[in-house]
Design a protein around this motif. Structure first.
Motif, PDB file in Angstrom:
ATOM      1  N   CYS A 123      19.255  35.201 -42.465  1.00 40.89           N
ATOM      2  CA  CYS A 123      19.096  33.970 -43.033  1.00 40.89           C
ATOM      3  C   CYS A 123      18.036  34.001 -44.152  1.00 40.89           C
ATOM      4  N   ALA A 124      17.815  33.266 -45.259  1.00 39.35           N
ATOM      5  CA  ALA A 124      16.937  33.462 -46.157  1.00 39.35           C
ATOM      6  C   ALA A 124      15.422  33.237 -45.434  1.00 39.35           C
ATOM      7  N   GLY A 172      11.632  39.373 -44.885  1.00 36.09           N
ATOM      8  CA  GLY A 172      11.290  38.336 -45.727  1.00 36.09           C
ATOM      9  C   GLY A 172      12.852  38.249 -46.823  1.00 36.09           C
ATOM     10  N   ILE A 173      13.574  38.215 -46.032  1.00 35.92           N
ATOM     11  CA  ILE A 173      14.825  38.193 -47.066  1.00 35.92           C
ATOM     12  C   ILE A 173      14.972  37.025 -48.156  1.00 35.92           C
ATOM     13  N   THR A 174      15.647  37.135 -49.357  1.00 34.70           N
ATOM     14  CA  THR A 174      15.579  35.920 -50.284  1.00 34.70           C
ATOM     15  C   THR A 174      17.059  35.654 -50.202  1.00 34.70           C
ATOM     16  N   ALA A 175      17.309  34.521 -50.833  1.00 29.21           N
ATOM     17  CA  ALA A 175      18.761  34.239 -51.023  1.00 29.21           C
ATOM     18  C   ALA A 175      19.331  35.267 -52.286  1.00 29.21           C
ATOM     19  N   GLY A 179      24.640  39.734 -50.692  1.00 31.39           N
ATOM     20  CA  GLY A 179      25.567  40.845 -51.416  1.00 31.39           C
ATOM     21  C   GLY A 179      24.940  42.175 -51.742  1.00 31.39           C
ATOM     22  N   TYR A 180      23.718  42.563 -51.292  1.00 28.18           N
ATOM     23  CA  TYR A 180      23.092  43.848 -51.540  1.00 28.18           C
ATOM     24  C   TYR A 180      23.755  44.782 -50.506  1.00 28.18           C
ATOM     25  N   CYS A 203      23.373  36.671 -47.029  1.00 27.01           N
ATOM     26  CA  CYS A 203      22.257  35.862 -46.649  1.00 27.01           C
ATOM     27  C   CYS A 203      22.445  34.308 -46.636  1.00 27.01           C
ATOM     28  N   TRP A 204      22.259  33.700 -45.453  1.00 25.10           N
ATOM     29  CA  TRP A 204      22.695  32.124 -45.361  1.00 25.10           C
ATOM     30  C   TRP A 204      21.546  31.384 -45.641  1.00 25.10           C
ATOM     31  N   ILE A 205      21.658  30.266 -46.345  1.00 28.00           N
ATOM     32  CA  ILE A 205      20.633  29.043 -46.649  1.00 28.00           C
ATOM     33  C   ILE A 205      20.872  28.066 -45.548  1.00 28.00           C
TER      34      ILE A 205
END
Length: 222
Positions: A123-124, A172-175, A179-180, A203-205
């Motif tokens: 998740c973001a 702290g993954i961001t949106a 796809g990385y 990454c889910w929002i």
């Protein structure tokens, strides 16, 4: 003698039959190790003896002459002999250095027993650990990321830690990171560097509920 050589000579007085010969003399507070190169006697039958001589002086309390363990062994060595001459080219002394040739420890090539997951959903704002499990002698790890322009080593900075370990941590993954792609380059002293499998970050929002519930009404960035 290579090390632990004679430290003096036997006294010549008091009818000492082998006086003047090089020997271990005086007092030594503990055992010392003496190493002798017997390579010149290779292939021959030899007899080794120890000779003891003293004068008629009174020995100190607790005095005596002791021999501890004697070990004979064969090993490959490189011998370097150095001679010291004076200005008149007269030999003053010699020194011999023996360097043991040791066999390197056997190296087991690196193999991957568990690849990174092909899909890495999170998740973001969340954190994720990506791991690879390898077998072999002292594997070296280098994690890489592909943000769309090819794989490069992950920066030694946030959001990454553990870039040269078996587990890469992303905090702290961001949106925008959706796809990385991530992979690990592995190697050791007997293995040419090779790539692990590739993991794709999704990454889910979260729109309404807690992301950890896994509800299907999350929106996917991508």
């Amino acid at each position: 003698m290579i090390s632990g050589k004679y430290n003096g000579a036997l006294g010549t007085g008091s009818n000492n039959p082998i006086g003047g010969r090089a020997a271990f003399t005086g007092l030594i507070s503990s055992f010392m190790k003496t190493t002798i190169n017997l390579s010149s006697y290779a292939g021959q039958s030899v007899t080794i003896r120890f000779r003891f001589a003293s004068d008629d002086n009174t020995a100190p309390a607790g005095g005596g002459w002791f021999v501890d363990d004697i070990v004979l062994y064969t090993e490959p060595v490189v011998t370097i002999k150095s001679n010291l001459f004076n200005a008149s080219s007269v030999l003053q002394s010699t020194a011999e250095t023996n360097t043991q040739i040791t066999q390197a420890s056997a190296c087991v090539p690196v193999t991957v027993t568990t690849q990174p997951p092909a899909t890495i959903n999170t998740c973001a704002g969340g954190n994720v650990n990506i791991s690879v499990v390898a077998a072999g002698t002292s594997p070296a790890y280098q994690w890489q990321v592909n943000t769309g322009s090819g794989f490069v080593n992950v920066p030694v900075a946030a959001p990454y830690t553990g870039g040269t370990s078996s587990t890469l941590t992303i905090t702290g993954i961001t949106a925008l990171m959706n796809g990385y792609q991530y992979r690990c380059v592995l190697s050791n002293t007997c293995t040419v560097a090779f790539n692990s499998g590739t993991g794709n970050l999704g990454c889910w929002i979260h729109r309404q509920y807690n992301c950890t519930t896994g509800k299907q009404y999350y929106l996917y960035r991508g």
